[in-house]
Design an enzyme around this catalytic site. Structure first.
Site, short mmCIF file in Angstrom:
data_model
loop_
_atom_site.label_atom_id
_atom_site.label_comp_id
_atom_site.label_asym_id
_atom_site.label_seq_id
_atom_site.Cartn_x
_atom_site.Cartn_y
_atom_site.Cartn_z
CB THR A 1 -5.32 4.68 9.36
OG1 THR A 1 -5.26 3.65 8.38
CG2 THR A 1 -5.30 4.05 10.74
CB THR A 2 -9.22 1.82 7.30
OG1 THR A 2 -8.81 2.47 6.11
CG2 THR A 2 -10.57 1.20 7.10
CD GLU B 1 -6.83 -6.31 3.16
OE1 GLU B 1 -6.93 -6.28 1.91
OE2 GLU B 1 -6.13 -5.50 3.79
CG HIS C 1 1.11 6.23 4.67
ND1 HIS C 1 0.17 7.19 4.98
CD2 HIS C 1 0.66 5.08 5.23
CE1 HIS C 1 -0.78 6.66 5.71
NE2 HIS C 1 -0.52 5.38 5.88
CG HIS D 1 -5.24 -1.60 9.29
ND1 HIS D 1 -4.76 -0.98 10.41
CD2 HIS D 1 -5.79 -0.63 8.53
CE1 HIS D 1 -5.01 0.31 10.33
NE2 HIS D 1 -5.64 0.55 9.19
N GLY D 2 -1.80 -2.67 9.94
CA GLY D 2 -0.93 -2.67 11.11
C GLY D 2 0.12 -3.78 11.10
CG HIS E 1 -8.18 4.09 1.03
ND1 HIS E 1 -8.33 4.00 2.39
CD2 HIS E 1 -9.41 4.42 0.55
CE1 HIS E 1 -9.59 4.25 2.72
NE2 HIS E 1 -10.26 4.53 1.62
CD GLU F 1 -6.67 -0.35 1.12
OE1 GLU F 1 -6.70 0.78 1.64
OE2 GLU F 1 -5.89 -1.24 1.46
CG HIS G 1 2.44 3.46 8.84
ND1 HIS G 1 3.34 3.23 9.86
CD2 HIS G 1 2.29 4.80 8.78
CE1 HIS G 1 3.69 4.38 10.40
NE2 HIS G 1 3.06 5.34 9.77
NE ARG H 1 -7.33 11.57 5.52
CZ ARG H 1 -7.76 10.98 6.64
NH1 ARG H 1 -6.99 10.10 7.25
NH2 ARG H 1 -8.93 11.25 7.15
CG HIS H 2 -3.54 9.02 1.32
ND1 HIS H 2 -4.42 8.31 0.56
CD2 HIS H 2 -3.69 8.58 2.60
CE1 HIS H 2 -5.09 7.48 1.34
NE2 HIS H 2 -4.69 7.62 2.58
CG ASN I 1 -1.84 1.13 1.31
OD1 ASN I 1 -1.43 2.26 1.05
ND2 ASN I 1 -3.08 0.90 1.65
NE ARG J 1 -9.28 9.05 3.90
CZ ARG J 1 -9.78 8.43 4.97
NH1 ARG J 1 -9.31 7.25 5.33
NH2 ARG J 1 -10.73 8.97 5.68
N1 PXP Z 1 -5.65 -3.10 4.09
C1 PXP Z 1 -6.65 -2.17 4.18
C2 PXP Z 1 -8.01 -2.57 3.75
C3 PXP Z 1 -6.38 -0.86 4.62
O1 PXP Z 1 -7.38 0.04 4.69
C4 PXP Z 1 -5.05 -0.51 4.94
C5 PXP Z 1 -4.74 0.90 5.36
O2 PXP Z 1 -4.98 1.76 4.31
C6 PXP Z 1 -4.05 -1.49 4.83
C7 PXP Z 1 -4.38 -2.78 4.42
C8 PXP Z 1 -2.62 -1.20 5.14
O3 PXP Z 1 -2.49 -0.91 6.49
P1 PXP Z 1 -1.10 -0.41 7.06
O4 PXP Z 1 -0.79 0.87 6.39
O5 PXP Z 1 -1.34 -0.30 8.53
O6 PXP Z 1 -0.10 -1.50 6.71
#
Ligand code: PXP
Length: 241
Positions: free
Chosen positions: A100-101, A151, A10, A190-191, A43, A70, A213, A49-50, A7, A45
């Site tokens: 963030t989401t 996911e 950022h 995510h995370g 993503h 996304e 991230h 924002r990005h 992703n 949005r």
């Molecule tokens: N998957 C989804 C559906 C997300 O919304 C995000 C954050 O945009 C990510 C994965 C990636 O998350 P991270 O940036 O925390 O790795």
């Protein structure tokens, strides 16, 4: 092998801090692709924002790997997806104030409207993933409305401490089993980081992770190519078990 979607939102966050051209999102995507990423995730949005519309258009043109978009299931963004035709869309909840989401999509609570979104994407040949918490009801609802994949939101696992870590991991394992039984392709994200990825990567049947991230943050210190490759090495090791 478990596939990696990087992703790159950022990279765009940094660019938008000055509203200029650098750092270039397309160059970042290409470096990830050359490093071995299987997919580029962005993503778009509603608040832009990005990632901007022009980024998604250009990525569709130049990527050799898949693009995963996304998005919130709202008319404005649906229209863009139907025009650009990414390989996959991942439907996510979106709230204007969030950093963030924050949570998974409530698929069970909006089955009728989401089923229409899924059908519309399928008519265009776009696969649809649902970003849901590791909650069995949400996984069932995703299968019922015809999604291709789920996911599983790994944010609660990523934020957990002490004994809670195994509890969250267990939830991910249980929801994964159900997803596979229902014939859904299993993704997670995510995370996730170099430090917490391994137990998730060992989930039987996991097909794909999306990581943003941590890869972009580590890229500042070790370079983007190396940051992608260290994640790929973890996935490869887990895939061979
Ligand atoms: N998957 C989804 C559906 C997300 O919304 C995000 C954050 O945009 C990510 C994965 C990636 O998350 P991270 O940036 O925390 O790795």
């Amino acid at each position: 092998m478990i596939e990696l979607g990087v992703n790159i939102d950022h990279v765009a966050t940094l660019r938008e801090a000055r509203k200029g051209k650098a750092p270039d999102v397309i160059t970042a995507a290409k470096i990830c692709e050359i490093a071995g990423a299987h997919q580029i995730t962005v993503h778009l949005r509603q608040d832009r924002r990005h990632i901007q519309d022009k980024d998604v258009e250009k990525l569709k043109e130049v990527l050799l790997v898949r693009m995963n978009l996304e998005m919130a299931g709202v008319p404005e963004i649906i229209k863009i997806a139907h025009r650009i035709i990414p390989y996959t869309v991942c439907l996510v909840p979106e709230n204007r104030q969030e950093i963030t989401t924050e949570g998974g999509l409530d698929v069970a609570g909006q089955k009728d409207s989401l089923k229409k979104v899924v059908e519309g994407m399928h008519e265009k040949g776009i696969k649809v993933s649902m970003f849901v918490d590791p909650d069995i009801e949400q996984v069932h609802a995703s299968a019922e409305i015809g999604a291709d994949s789920v996911e599983l939101h790994t944010g609660a696992y990523a934020n957990a401490e002490g004994e809670q870590i195994n509890k969250e991991l267990n939830r991910l394992y249980e929801a994964s089993k159900v997803a596979i039984q229902l014939g859904l392709s299993l993704h997670a994200g995510h995370g996730l980081t170099v430090r917490n990825l391994e137990p998730v990567a060992k989930i039987p049947g996991l097909k794909e992770v999306n990581i943003g991230h941590d890869i972009i943050a580590r890229a500042i210190f070790i370079g983007l190519d190396a940051a992608v490759k260290e994640i790929l090495a973890i996935l490869e090791k887990a895939s061979n078990k």
